[in-house]
Design an enzyme around this catalytic site. Structure first.
Site, PDB file in Angstrom:
ATOM      1  N   LYS A   1     -12.478  -1.512   7.255  1.00 49.65           N
ATOM      2  CA  LYS A   1     -11.787  -2.494   8.099  1.00 49.65           C
ATOM      3  C   LYS A   1     -12.126  -2.234   9.574  1.00 49.65           C
ATOM      4  CE  LYS A   1      -8.217  -2.376   4.640  1.00 49.65           C
ATOM      5  NZ  LYS A   1      -8.504  -3.618   3.928  1.00 49.65           N
TER       6      LYS A   1
ATOM      7  N   TRP B   1       0.824  -1.211   0.000  1.00 49.99           N
ATOM      8  CA  TRP B   1       0.000   0.000   0.000  1.00 49.99           C
ATOM      9  C   TRP B   1       0.851   1.251   0.000  1.00 49.99           C
ATOM     10  CZ3 TRP B   1      -4.382  -0.934  -1.957  1.00 49.99           C
ATOM     11  CH2 TRP B   1      -5.014  -2.160  -1.728  1.00 49.99           C
TER      12      TRP B   1
ATOM     13  N   ASP C   1      -1.460   6.735   6.230  1.00 47.97           N
ATOM     14  CA  ASP C   1      -2.550   5.872   5.788  1.00 47.97           C
ATOM     15  C   ASP C   1      -2.807   4.910   6.944  1.00 47.97           C
ATOM     16  OD1 ASP C   1      -4.184   3.939   4.727  1.00 47.97           O
ATOM     17  OD2 ASP C   1      -2.840   3.374   3.080  1.00 47.97           O
TER      18      ASP C   1
HETATM   19  C1  LIG Z   1      -3.270   0.028   4.323  1.00 48.83           C
HETATM   20  C2  LIG Z   1      -4.231   0.142   3.177  1.00 48.83           C
HETATM   21  N1  LIG Z   1      -4.248   1.264   2.443  1.00 48.83           N
HETATM   22  C3  LIG Z   1      -5.087   1.409   1.403  1.00 48.83           C
HETATM   23  C4  LIG Z   1      -5.967   0.423   1.037  1.00 48.83           C
HETATM   24  C5  LIG Z   1      -6.880   0.625  -0.134  1.00 48.83           C
HETATM   25  O1  LIG Z   1      -8.095   1.068   0.337  1.00 48.83           O
HETATM   26  P1  LIG Z   1      -9.340   1.352  -0.606  1.00 48.83           P
HETATM   27  O2  LIG Z   1      -9.810   0.049  -1.115  1.00 48.83           O
HETATM   28  O3  LIG Z   1     -10.294   2.032   0.347  1.00 48.83           O
HETATM   29  O4  LIG Z   1      -8.897   2.261  -1.699  1.00 48.83           O
HETATM   30  C6  LIG Z   1      -6.006  -0.760   1.792  1.00 48.83           C
HETATM   31  C7  LIG Z   1      -6.973  -1.829   1.429  1.00 48.83           C
HETATM   32  O5  LIG Z   1      -6.876  -2.964   1.814  1.00 48.83           O
HETATM   33  C8  LIG Z   1      -5.110  -0.904   2.870  1.00 48.83           C
HETATM   34  O6  LIG Z   1      -5.100  -2.032   3.608  1.00 48.83           O
END
Ligand SMILES: Cc1ncc(COP(=O)(O)O)c(C=O)c1O
Length: 362
Positions: free
Chosen positions: A197, A103, A173
């Protein structure tokens, strides 16, 4: 009373049963409006109250004051990967990224489309088994901001102590560990998270931001991409995901009712310890992916002696009412995601299943 299973999926994830029951009870007629919350106007008083309360609840849980705003946006955390550099990375500046998994790599890639970036540290060597030490972090000269991923959903690592870089804005994030324990939120200029989550259903992205960051958003980027647009309009510039924000607010009320972040943090420690102790006491039968000092309270990744056994484990666990344990393909093995709403009972059931599986197959 119900026939719910234990859901260890990484997200969308399990929600508190009390919250689901409450939403069910008021679904047909929300607070005597004669309508469900799914049908209500976002310009109505009942929704404005929810919007306002949700912002206040997040600030209260994090101990933040008037110098912060909370925005409810759409497009997931993935849209934030782009909005952050669009708003805060001016030409001639450099943004620093600490890479601890898939991520953070994705966040970096979006910033590279917008401007100059610098990798201040990376744990790619060793397949992201740990969080870097402060000594490993090498910032660029006067970065526009530093971006971290507080919990690495795929690799099961989590920052235990957050770094500090003086006046340089720190952006995190926190999609997979927001509100999982108490921490000093004022260290951050911005925190963001997709809700699906730890906060509620998919559809809303929570952005928590120091007001001073709203001052210089460039006027040249599209209106919907500017944080200032959403702050000025209290997240009501366009139609918000009303149901998701409503559910988010029920989860926030539930969290406050549980005793807030210090209580949930202790519970999350207790839950994670049940599984990590089982791994550590298995004589090498179960092997964790993360190094011990970087272990996540939210996502526990582990391997078995063979891929065949891993498949059998996931299949038999599902038959026993424990679902969502198959790991992400980039790490393999198994992953138990245990966000705030996962009960101690669920983790105990997983522990018992692990012990039993080893007895039968070890
Ligand atoms: C740490 C992290 N950041 C970003 C995301 C992506 O999130 P989204 O699907 O809301 O764009 C995730 C999704 O699993 C994640 O675990």
């Amino acid at each position: 009373m119900n026939n719910r299973i234990f859901n260890f999926n990484a997200g969308p994830a399990t929600l508190p049963l009390e919250v689901l029951i409450e939403a069910q009870a008021e679904l047909l007629n929300y607070q005597q409006t004669g309508m469900s919350i799914l049908e209500i106007s976002h310009r109505s008083k009942p929704y404005e109250d929810i919007n306002e309360e949700a912002e206040a609840n997040i600030k209260e849980l994090l101990g933040l004051g008037d110098d912060y705003r909370v925005l409810f946006l759409q497009g997931g955390a993935s849209t934030q990967f782009a909005m952050i550099p669009m708003n805060f990375l001016a030409s001639g500046q450099t943004a620093d990224y600490i890479i601890t998994g898939t991520w953070s790599e994705k966040a970096l890639k979006e910033a590279q489309l917008i401007g100059n970036t610098h990798v201040a540290a990376t744990t790619a060597e060793g397949n992201h088994q740990r969080i870097p030490t402060m000594a490993e972090i090498q910032l660029s000269d006067q970065p526009a901001y530093v971006h971290i991923t507080s919990n690495n959903t795929i690799f099961g690592t989590q920052w235990k102590e957050f770094p500090e870089f003086g006046k340089v804005p720190l952006i995190a994030d926190m999609s997979s560990d927001i509100l999982n324990r108490s921490f000093h939120a004022e260290k951050f200029s911005m925190i963001y998270a997709g809700a699906q989550k730890n906060l509620g259903p998919a559809g809303v992205t929570v952005v928590i931001m120091r007001k001073e960051l709203l001052a210089n958003n460039p006027k040249t980027i599209p209106t919907m991409m500017r944080y200032e647009t959403h702050a000025k309009n209290d997240s009501l510039y366009n139609t918000p995901p009303v149901f998701s924000v409503y559910m988010l607010n029920l989860v926030l009320r539930w969290l406050k009712g549980q005793g807030g972040l210090s209580v949930i943090g202790k519970r999350n420690e207790e839950k994670a310890a049940l599984i990590y102790d089982t791994i550590d006491q298995s004589g090498g039968y179960y092997r964790g992916h993360a190094q011990a000092d970087s272990r996540s309270l939210m996502n526990v990744n582990f391997r078995l002696p063979t891929e065949e056994l891993e498949k059998t484990f996931a299949k038999e666990a599902e038959q026993a009412g424990l679902i969502g344990l198959k790991g992400h393909r980039s790490v393999g093995g198994l992953r138990a995601s245990m966000y705030n709403a996962m009960t101690v009972g669920g983790c105990l059931a997983l522990k018992e299943f692990m012990l039993d599986f080893k007895r039968k197959n070890g």
